[in-house]
Enzyme design. Structure first.
Site, PDB file in Angstrom:
ATOM      1  N   ASP A  67      65.595 -22.693   7.682  1.00 34.23           N
ATOM      2  CA  ASP A  67      65.209 -23.874   6.914  1.00 34.23           C
ATOM      3  C   ASP A  67      66.411 -24.414   6.151  1.00 34.23           C
ATOM      4  O   ASP A  67      67.472 -23.772   6.109  1.00 34.23           O
ATOM      5  CB  ASP A  67      64.046 -23.543   5.951  1.00 34.23           C
ATOM      6  CG  ASP A  67      64.343 -22.373   5.015  1.00 34.23           C
ATOM      7  OD1 ASP A  67      65.455 -21.808   5.083  1.00 34.23           O
ATOM      8  OD2 ASP A  67      63.463 -22.021   4.216  1.00 34.23           O
ATOM      9  N   ASN A 135      54.971 -18.784  -3.926  1.00 34.74           N
ATOM     10  CA  ASN A 135      53.648 -19.323  -3.576  1.00 34.74           C
ATOM     11  C   ASN A 135      53.229 -18.888  -2.171  1.00 34.74           C
ATOM     12  O   ASN A 135      52.303 -19.440  -1.594  1.00 34.74           O
ATOM     13  CB  ASN A 135      53.660 -20.855  -3.674  1.00 34.74           C
ATOM     14  CG  ASN A 135      54.638 -21.489  -2.689  1.00 34.74           C
ATOM     15  OD1 ASN A 135      55.433 -20.783  -2.049  1.00 34.74           O
ATOM     16  ND2 ASN A 135      54.599 -22.799  -2.559  1.00 34.74           N
ATOM     17  N   HIS A 137      55.105 -19.188   0.532  1.00 35.42           N
ATOM     18  CA  HIS A 137      55.667 -19.973   1.632  1.00 35.42           C
ATOM     19  C   HIS A 137      56.624 -19.128   2.474  1.00 35.42           C
ATOM     20  O   HIS A 137      57.164 -18.123   2.027  1.00 35.42           O
ATOM     21  CB  HIS A 137      56.308 -21.289   1.143  1.00 35.42           C
ATOM     22  CG  HIS A 137      57.640 -21.168   0.497  1.00 35.42           C
ATOM     23  ND1 HIS A 137      58.195 -22.188  -0.252  1.00 35.42           N
ATOM     24  CD2 HIS A 137      58.566 -20.171   0.486  1.00 35.42           C
ATOM     25  CE1 HIS A 137      59.382 -21.811  -0.675  1.00 35.42           C
ATOM     26  NE2 HIS A 137      59.625 -20.603  -0.246  1.00 35.42           N
ATOM     27  N   GLU A 142      54.982 -24.703   3.515  1.00 30.38           N
ATOM     28  CA  GLU A 142      54.280 -24.645   2.236  1.00 30.38           C
ATOM     29  C   GLU A 142      52.763 -24.548   2.472  1.00 30.38           C
ATOM     30  O   GLU A 142      52.294 -24.786   3.585  1.00 30.38           O
ATOM     31  CB  GLU A 142      54.587 -25.924   1.429  1.00 30.38           C
ATOM     32  CG  GLU A 142      56.076 -26.147   1.121  1.00 30.38           C
ATOM     33  CD  GLU A 142      56.599 -25.298  -0.035  1.00 30.38           C
ATOM     34  OE1 GLU A 142      55.979 -24.269  -0.373  1.00 30.38           O
ATOM     35  OE2 GLU A 142      57.653 -25.665  -0.592  1.00 30.38           O
TER      36      GLU A 142
HETATM   37  C1  GLP Z   1      63.124 -20.111  -0.363  1.00 26.58           C
HETATM   38  C2  GLP Z   1      63.445 -20.363   1.116  1.00 26.58           C
HETATM   39  C3  GLP Z   1      62.878 -19.285   1.997  1.00 26.58           C
HETATM   40  C4  GLP Z   1      63.058 -17.965   1.314  1.00 26.58           C
HETATM   41  C5  GLP Z   1      62.082 -17.918   0.169  1.00 26.58           C
HETATM   42  C6  GLP Z   1      62.259 -16.716  -0.751  1.00 26.58           C
HETATM   43  O1  GLP Z   1      62.725 -21.286  -0.983  1.00 26.58           O
HETATM   44  N1  GLP Z   1      62.992 -21.649   1.558  1.00 26.58           N
HETATM   45  O2  GLP Z   1      63.483 -19.302   3.271  1.00 26.58           O
HETATM   46  O3  GLP Z   1      62.830 -16.909   2.183  1.00 26.58           O
HETATM   47  O4  GLP Z   1      62.096 -19.132  -0.573  1.00 26.58           O
HETATM   48  O5  GLP Z   1      63.470 -16.789  -1.433  1.00 26.58           O
HETATM   49  P1  GLP Z   1      64.084 -15.589  -2.283  1.00 26.58           P
HETATM   50  O6  GLP Z   1      64.488 -14.549  -1.308  1.00 26.58           O
HETATM   51  O7  GLP Z   1      65.258 -16.190  -2.992  1.00 26.58           O
HETATM   52  O8  GLP Z   1      63.013 -15.119  -3.196  1.00 26.58           O
END
Ligand code: GLP
Length: 241
Positions: A67, A135, A137, A142
């Protein structure tokens, strides 16, 4: 979905890197997709270390982006490509020709999305390492996402906009992202979701306990073609039985 609580984060990281190395040893031109975000950074570093030590040859691997935030250049500190570049691609000297990420500063985003969809249709995904948002995702899928979606542009959820500040030095007014869709993620040959730290404990519990629903995107991983493995450390798994 098979959940497994690791005694330490280091053991979890070793497990994931061992698995990635095994995939590459079996298929040197495998397609790997590693989420950005903070959680997989230790995996990126350990994989780079092993590549530099000559323990694994990543030179033919195809790296696919999961992403990206829309509207930032790839050099901006905190973008997904910058995170992967800093912790894996640069230290492991991965050729740019092997890196297939969304260019979200491109003028024609539908064209970018089509390019990545064509890539996934052609090569598939051998191993995908995912993180989970606060959340639930996955990538930028989302709550409310269609399980049949290919790569697409998404409006960021309010939780994501709040959390995103941790990645950037500046307060960017970001509204959307581009992400691989669940149709592509669920078809991957190996799907691994990892979560570390006490801040993820509640969403980890909810994900494990909830039947697949697009209101909690991580639960859709229970529909993966090859059962998804959910690896958590003790802090993230503290609310599991
Ligand atoms: C982010 C990214 C995801 C990621 C997730 C968790 O917003 N879009 O690809 O895996 O949220 O992020 P983190 O590992 O920093 O908690």
């Amino acid at each position: 979905m098979n959940d497994q609580v690791f005694r330490s984060t280091a053991q979890l990281v070793t497990q994931v890197v061992d698995e990635i190395v095994a995939v590459v040893q079996q298929k040197p031109d495998a397609t790997l997709c590693i989420a950005a975000g903070d959680t997989p950074i230790p995996v990126m570093r350990e994989l780079a270390r092993r590549a530099l030590a000559g323990e694994v040859d990543l030179s033919r691997v195809r790296f696919l982006g999961l992403d990206e935030w829309v509207g930032l250049t790839p050099q901006t500190k905190g973008t997904c490509i910058e995170t992967l570049t800093t912790h894996l691609f640069a230290p492991a000297q991965i050729s740019p020709r092997r890196i297939h990420f969304f260019r979200t500063d491109a003028e024609d985003l539908p064209e970018e999305i089509a390019r990545i969809n064509d890539f996934v249709a052609l090569h598939g995904i051998d191993y995908i390492l995912l993180g989970i948002g606060m959340n639930g995702h996955i990538g930028f899928n989302e709550p409310g996402v269609e399980v049949t979606a290919q790569a697409h542009q998404v409006a960021l959820a309010e939780t994501t906009k709040r959390v995103m500040r941790k990645y950037f030095d500046q307060d960017f007014p970001l509204e959307s992202g581009i992400t691989l869709g669940f149709a592509q993620i669920l078809a991957a040959k190996q799907v691994v979701l990892m979560a570390t730290g006490a801040q993820k404990a509640a969403i980890v519990r909810k994900t494990v306990r909830t039947a697949p629903t697009n209101q909690l995107p991580a639960t859709l991983l229970k529909l993966a073609a090859h059962p998804c493995r959910f690896y958590v450390d003790q802090a993230a798994g503290q609310e599991l039985e």
